[in-house]
Design a protein around this motif. Sequence first.
Motif, PDB file in Angstrom:
ATOM      1  N   ARG A 255      -0.332   9.268   3.111  1.00 15.30           N
ATOM      2  CA  ARG A 255      -1.416   8.343   2.808  1.00 15.30           C
ATOM      3  C   ARG A 255      -0.868   6.991   2.348  1.00 15.30           C
ATOM      4  NH1 ARG A 255      -6.669  11.271   0.217  1.00 15.30           N
ATOM      5  NH2 ARG A 255      -6.841  12.968   1.733  1.00 15.30           N
ATOM      6  N   ASN A 257       1.992   5.686   3.185  1.00 19.02           N
ATOM      7  CA  ASN A 257       2.537   4.996   4.354  1.00 19.02           C
ATOM      8  C   ASN A 257       1.424   4.323   5.167  1.00 19.02           C
ATOM      9  OD1 ASN A 257       5.252   5.532   3.895  1.00 19.02           O
ATOM     10  ND2 ASN A 257       5.161   7.522   4.940  1.00 19.02           N
ATOM     11  N   ALA A 258       0.301   5.039   5.284  1.00 17.98           N
ATOM     12  CA  ALA A 258      -0.822   4.479   6.046  1.00 17.98           C
ATOM     13  C   ALA A 258      -1.385   3.241   5.349  1.00 17.98           C
ATOM     14  CB  ALA A 258      -1.911   5.531   6.222  1.00 17.98           C
ATOM     15  N   ILE A 259      -1.490   3.335   4.024  1.00 13.33           N
ATOM     16  CA  ILE A 259      -2.029   2.198   3.273  1.00 13.33           C
ATOM     17  C   ILE A 259      -1.087   1.005   3.355  1.00 13.33           C
ATOM     18  CG2 ILE A 259      -2.580   1.389   0.935  1.00 13.33           C
ATOM     19  CD1 ILE A 259      -3.588   4.243   0.360  1.00 13.33           C
ATOM     20  N   LYS A 261       1.057   0.322   5.685  1.00  9.82           N
ATOM     21  CA  LYS A 261       1.034  -0.223   7.040  1.00  9.82           C
ATOM     22  C   LYS A 261      -0.187  -1.121   7.239  1.00  9.82           C
ATOM     23  CE  LYS A 261       1.025   1.155  11.916  1.00  9.82           C
ATOM     24  NZ  LYS A 261       1.003   2.300  12.877  1.00  9.82           N
ATOM     25  N   LYS A 262      -1.337  -0.620   6.750  1.00 12.08           N
ATOM     26  CA  LYS A 262      -2.565  -1.418   6.865  1.00 12.08           C
ATOM     27  C   LYS A 262      -2.465  -2.680   6.006  1.00 12.08           C
ATOM     28  CE  LYS A 262      -6.785  -1.894   8.413  1.00 12.08           C
ATOM     29  NZ  LYS A 262      -7.053  -2.117   9.864  1.00 12.08           N
ATOM     30  N   GLY A 263      -1.839  -2.530   4.851  1.00 10.65           N
ATOM     31  CA  GLY A 263      -1.686  -3.679   3.959  1.00 10.65           C
ATOM     32  C   GLY A 263      -0.813  -4.755   4.563  1.00 10.65           C
ATOM     33  N   GLU A 265      -0.617  -5.460   7.678  1.00 10.50           N
ATOM     34  CA  GLU A 265      -1.444  -6.173   8.653  1.00 10.50           C
ATOM     35  C   GLU A 265      -2.352  -7.178   7.950  1.00 10.50           C
ATOM     36  OE1 GLU A 265      -3.546  -3.217  10.821  1.00 10.50           O
ATOM     37  OE2 GLU A 265      -1.740  -2.357  11.753  1.00 10.50           O
ATOM     38  N   ILE A 266      -2.945  -6.756   6.817  1.00  6.98           N
ATOM     39  CA  ILE A 266      -3.865  -7.612   6.065  1.00  6.98           C
ATOM     40  C   ILE A 266      -3.131  -8.784   5.445  1.00  6.98           C
ATOM     41  CG2 ILE A 266      -5.484  -7.704   4.122  1.00  6.98           C
ATOM     42  CD1 ILE A 266      -6.560  -6.262   6.543  1.00  6.98           C
ATOM     43  N   SER A 267      -1.855  -8.568   5.100  1.00  4.96           N
ATOM     44  CA  SER A 267      -1.099  -9.647   4.447  1.00  4.96           C
ATOM     45  C   SER A 267      -0.885 -10.833   5.380  1.00  4.96           C
ATOM     46  CB  SER A 267       0.265  -9.127   3.958  1.00  4.96           C
ATOM     47  OG  SER A 267       1.061  -8.706   5.060  1.00  4.96           O
TER      48      SER A 267
END
Length: 367
Positions: A255, A257-259, A261-263, A265-267
């Motif tokens: 979980r 790692n998923a967060i 990775k998504k973070g 992208e958002i950065s």
Amino acid sequence: MLLELKVSNFAIIENLHVSFKEGLNIMSGETGAGKSVLLKSLSLLMGGKGSSDTIRTGATQATIEGSFDISSRPDIQKMLHDMGIEADEHTLIVRRVLSSGDKSKVYLNGSLSTLNSLRDIVAPMVELAGHSAPLIEMTGQHENRNLMSKHYHLDLLDQYAGTWDKRLLFTEKFNRYHAIFAEIKKLESDAKQKAQRLDFLTYQRDEIANLDLSPGEDHELEVEVKKLKNSNRIGAFVDQAESALYTDDDSAISRLNAILKKGLEISNVDPQIAAKLENLEQAKTLIDESIYDLRQYANKIDADPQRLEEAESRLSDLRKLQKKYGATVDDILKALMEMEIEISNLQNSESRVESLKKRSFCDFERA
């Protein structure tokens, strides 16, 4: 010696001041003149029991004061010094105050003192049987019975010959000889039970020594036995932790790692997000390290039944010693040390007897 005696408001005496000279001082007078009252006042300076009933009628307190020359009494001077009382001019002034409805007060050279201290200081100065010549000797008309006392004869002889110091030295050596002789007799008497006692102590010493204990070992064994008995539970816990935190598809690390990775992208949209994710990066590192440490620890636990049996057997032996010699290993080791000292004393008792005999002989030879 007693130099002066002042008495006020005591019994029938209103005010009285008597000076004494060295040598024989005689008080005479008709019956009822107050001779016994004067002696009673002197006894109060010696630590006698006082009573408010002896205060003169109409007065609120009675005072008895005596001045003593203690220049020839280094023993009394030392006692005063040890009590913190000054006697610079080799003079001791004793004052006893009796008050109606209140406890009597005692003063030694102006310092408030106790009745027991008064007795310790003044009594040796008025008793002929003391360890040195008295400063006062009170003799009544019917005390000629002392002439029949052998102890009194010896006291007079030592006083006249000036041999009190030698007498004290001899008494000290004689008492020491008796103490040594008593110890010798005890050692010789104990020798009859020595062999039996020595065997018993040797058995106890070997029982403890054979286990080769170390301080704190009882606690260490308890922890080890408990850990070995529960090695399967510990392993199962580590497996569950590893699955939940690391290996499962839905584990905490997955979980994270998923967060992350998504973070990332958002950065790209908001660069400040990357800074906010630093704690999660640290959390991921901590989880990795914790799982590694748990797995390493679990792998080190030896589930060997033989090791568990050995640990339980040693703990059982230790429990037996605890019932006999002490609640902890430290108590048992202390008992072992005391046994070794007693064994040494018993083994060397004969040489101790010979040493004491030589010591007593040398003491009297020097005397």
